[in-house]
Design a protein around this motif. Structure first.
Motif, PDB file in Angstrom:
ATOM      1  N   GLN A 280       0.848  -1.189   0.000  1.00 31.04           N
ATOM      2  CA  GLN A 280       0.000   0.000   0.000  1.00 31.04           C
ATOM      3  C   GLN A 280       0.892   1.250   0.000  1.00 31.04           C
ATOM      4  OE1 GLN A 280      -2.578   0.156   3.458  1.00 31.04           O
ATOM      5  NE2 GLN A 280      -4.263   0.787   2.137  1.00 31.04           N
ATOM      6  N   SER A 281       1.895   1.230   0.852  1.00 32.37           N
ATOM      7  CA  SER A 281       2.812   2.360   0.953  1.00 32.37           C
ATOM      8  C   SER A 281       3.594   2.556  -0.349  1.00 32.37           C
ATOM      9  CB  SER A 281       3.767   2.137   2.135  1.00 32.37           C
ATOM     10  OG  SER A 281       4.817   3.063   2.108  1.00 32.37           O
ATOM     11  N   LEU A 282       4.147   1.466  -0.893  1.00 33.20           N
ATOM     12  CA  LEU A 282       4.963   1.577  -2.110  1.00 33.20           C
ATOM     13  C   LEU A 282       4.130   2.023  -3.313  1.00 33.20           C
ATOM     14  CD1 LEU A 282       7.316  -1.530  -1.711  1.00 33.20           C
ATOM     15  CD2 LEU A 282       7.880   0.893  -1.383  1.00 33.20           C
ATOM     16  N   ILE A 283       2.924   1.461  -3.430  1.00 30.61           N
ATOM     17  CA  ILE A 283       2.057   1.836  -4.554  1.00 30.61           C
ATOM     18  C   ILE A 283       1.671   3.313  -4.460  1.00 30.61           C
ATOM     19  CG2 ILE A 283      -0.313   1.562  -5.461  1.00 30.61           C
ATOM     20  CD1 ILE A 283       0.011  -1.470  -4.939  1.00 30.61           C
ATOM     21  N   HIS A 284       1.364   3.746  -3.250  1.00 28.42           N
ATOM     22  CA  HIS A 284       0.977   5.142  -3.042  1.00 28.42           C
ATOM     23  C   HIS A 284       2.113   6.081  -3.477  1.00 28.42           C
ATOM     24  CE1 HIS A 284      -0.947   8.617  -1.526  1.00 28.42           C
ATOM     25  NE2 HIS A 284      -0.262   8.731  -0.401  1.00 28.42           N
ATOM     26  N   LYS A 285       3.331   5.734  -3.076  1.00 26.99           N
ATOM     27  CA  LYS A 285       4.469   6.571  -3.459  1.00 26.99           C
ATOM     28  C   LYS A 285       4.715   6.509  -4.965  1.00 26.99           C
ATOM     29  CE  LYS A 285       6.852   6.252   0.939  1.00 26.99           C
ATOM     30  NZ  LYS A 285       8.021   6.942   1.506  1.00 26.99           N
ATOM     31  N   TYR A 286       4.673   5.292  -5.502  1.00 27.31           N
ATOM     32  CA  TYR A 286       4.935   5.131  -6.936  1.00 27.31           C
ATOM     33  C   TYR A 286       3.931   5.946  -7.765  1.00 27.31           C
ATOM     34  CZ  TYR A 286       6.132   3.011 -11.379  1.00 27.31           C
ATOM     35  OH  TYR A 286       6.534   2.823 -12.675  1.00 27.31           O
ATOM     36  N   ASP A 287       2.658   5.796  -7.432  1.00 24.04           N
ATOM     37  CA  ASP A 287       1.619   6.464  -8.224  1.00 24.04           C
ATOM     38  C   ASP A 287       1.616   7.980  -8.028  1.00 24.04           C
ATOM     39  OD1 ASP A 287       0.911   4.137  -9.372  1.00 24.04           O
ATOM     40  OD2 ASP A 287      -0.919   3.813  -8.220  1.00 24.04           O
ATOM     41  N   THR A 288       2.084   8.428  -6.870  1.00 21.80           N
ATOM     42  CA  THR A 288       2.159   9.874  -6.646  1.00 21.80           C
ATOM     43  C   THR A 288       3.287  10.508  -7.462  1.00 21.80           C
ATOM     44  OG1 THR A 288       1.357   9.533  -4.391  1.00 21.80           O
ATOM     45  CG2 THR A 288       2.354  11.672  -4.857  1.00 21.80           C
ATOM     46  N   PHE A 289       4.427   9.816  -7.560  1.00 19.13           N
ATOM     47  CA  PHE A 289       5.618  10.469  -8.112  1.00 19.13           C
ATOM     48  C   PHE A 289       5.967  10.093  -9.547  1.00 19.13           C
ATOM     49  CE2 PHE A 289       6.580  10.456  -3.412  1.00 19.13           C
ATOM     50  CZ  PHE A 289       6.195  11.767  -3.248  1.00 19.13           C
TER      51      PHE A 289
END
Lengths: 245, 245
Positions: B150-159
């Motif tokens: 959840q954390s990694l996807i959130h960061k990936y999709d944000t940046f």
């Protein structure tokens, strides 16, 4: 009454024994008890005893057997008390009894000493032998407060006569008020007849919030757990715990 | 583009520095960037950079800064590239730059090298610095597959610009098909301005079942995580991971 028998066994072998002999010792134990009783235990599911091997040295080890009921003491501990040696067939190994240590504690004493005395709010549990739980058909190899106390309450209520501590409400209270505050855990496999059961060893520290009565109950169950062990396959050597280490 | 700058800093001090200086270095970093940009980052929530201190020795350490966007590179990395020394006020310590190592990797390369290439089904993640998650307002200091990705996807999709990998469905897939098969974890505290945040360090190994595409996605996100870190307070030095160790 809870009864704990520790037998120190001497052996002569080229190679040092290891913890995997716990299940072999289970076989030896079953060979010394009444067959009808053994079959009944098998059918009942939750077994009224645990056994495990510990302190393994070059030429000796401790065999620890705990029974949780009076009947199990008569059927399991008493026959073992009469033996001066055991025989490990598959290794052709003679195990000579050189010390016996019998300890008894009543469920009433547990209640008086722990439930009715004020206990500290922090409690540390060390999982000394591989521990696992089963939930909805799956092995769980990471502890949760709920799984630990569900197991202990189930055992306590099955074997203690007179007192019952558990209900769904008790478990909900425990889940709400008991927190793991520290841990150091690692996964291990418990080998059993060629099957590897995913399990864990290590330490957790919990803090109990809420009413003092709950603190005392948690402590009492944890002390009980030192005899009953926790989780699955405790008759085969899994789930041994020590508290306050 | 993801940009990683490693700066080797020499220092002279009676006592060896320790990992708690990560948040001090965060302060130094903020002192070298444009104030308006700093304030905007503060408001945005998810910060486009992580920084941490590692390999601390008697007289030197590595300061590692990763930016996740082109703008963050310009605003954060570029000013730092021009500096030959930094000053740690509260210790009156001069930090001399003696080596710089700049590494860049595009989101397209991540996708080409990991998502479009067949990856192995087992993956090990080492949590090198204290890691924690927040869920429903609470700190969580034990990893779960869901919280990590959840954390990694959130960061990936944000940046990352152009590609999106996440949805509730993706997370459900990940929860169903990705299992932790081994672990060795322990709780630690991350000290931050007098507050102790409960966190953990250690290693987990996961096995990915299901379609190969999911295996590849998991691997790509884990590689991305080596730059982005995982969980909370990664701009202050928490959540650094390494894979395959």
């Amino acid at each position: 009454m809870i009864t704990q028998l520790e037998i120190k066994l001497k052996y002569q072998s080229e190679e040092k024994l290891n913890y995997n002999i716990s299940s072999v010792m289970h076989g030896i134990l079953m060979g010394h008890i009444d067959r009808a009783y053994g079959e009944r235990m098998h059918e009942d599911g939750l077994k009224p005893f645990v056994q495990e091997v510990c302190n393994i040295k070059e030429d000796e080890f401790i065999w620890r057997i705990c029974t949780m009921t009076e009947e199990a003491k008569i059927q399991i501990i008493e026959p073992l008390m009469k033996m001066d040696q055991f025989y490990m067939k598959h290794r052709e190994l003679r195990l000579k009894v050189c010390e016996r240590n019998l300890k008894e504690i009543s469920y009433d004493t547990l209640i008086e000493n722990y439930y009715f005395e004020e206990q500290p709010r922090n409690i540390t549990i060390k999982f000394c032998s591989p521990t696992a739980f089963k939930s909805q058909g799956n092995y769980i190899f990471m502890p949760t407060v709920r799984l630990i106390f569900q197991s202990l309450i189930h055992k306590y209520d099955t074997f203690s006569s007179g007192t019952m501590v558990g209900s769904e409400e008790t478990l909900e209270h425990i889940e709400r008020y008991v927190m793991i505050t520290r841990y150091h855990l690692r996964s291990v496999n418990f080998s059993l007849e060629g099957v590897r059961i995913p399990a864990f060893v290590g330490t957790i520290t919990m803090r109990v919030k809420g009413p003092q009565q709950l603190v005392n109950l948690i402590k009492m169950l944890a002390v009980f757990g030192q005899y009953s062990a926790v989780g699955i396959k405790t008759a085969l050597g899994m789930g041994r715990i020590q508290i306050g280490v």
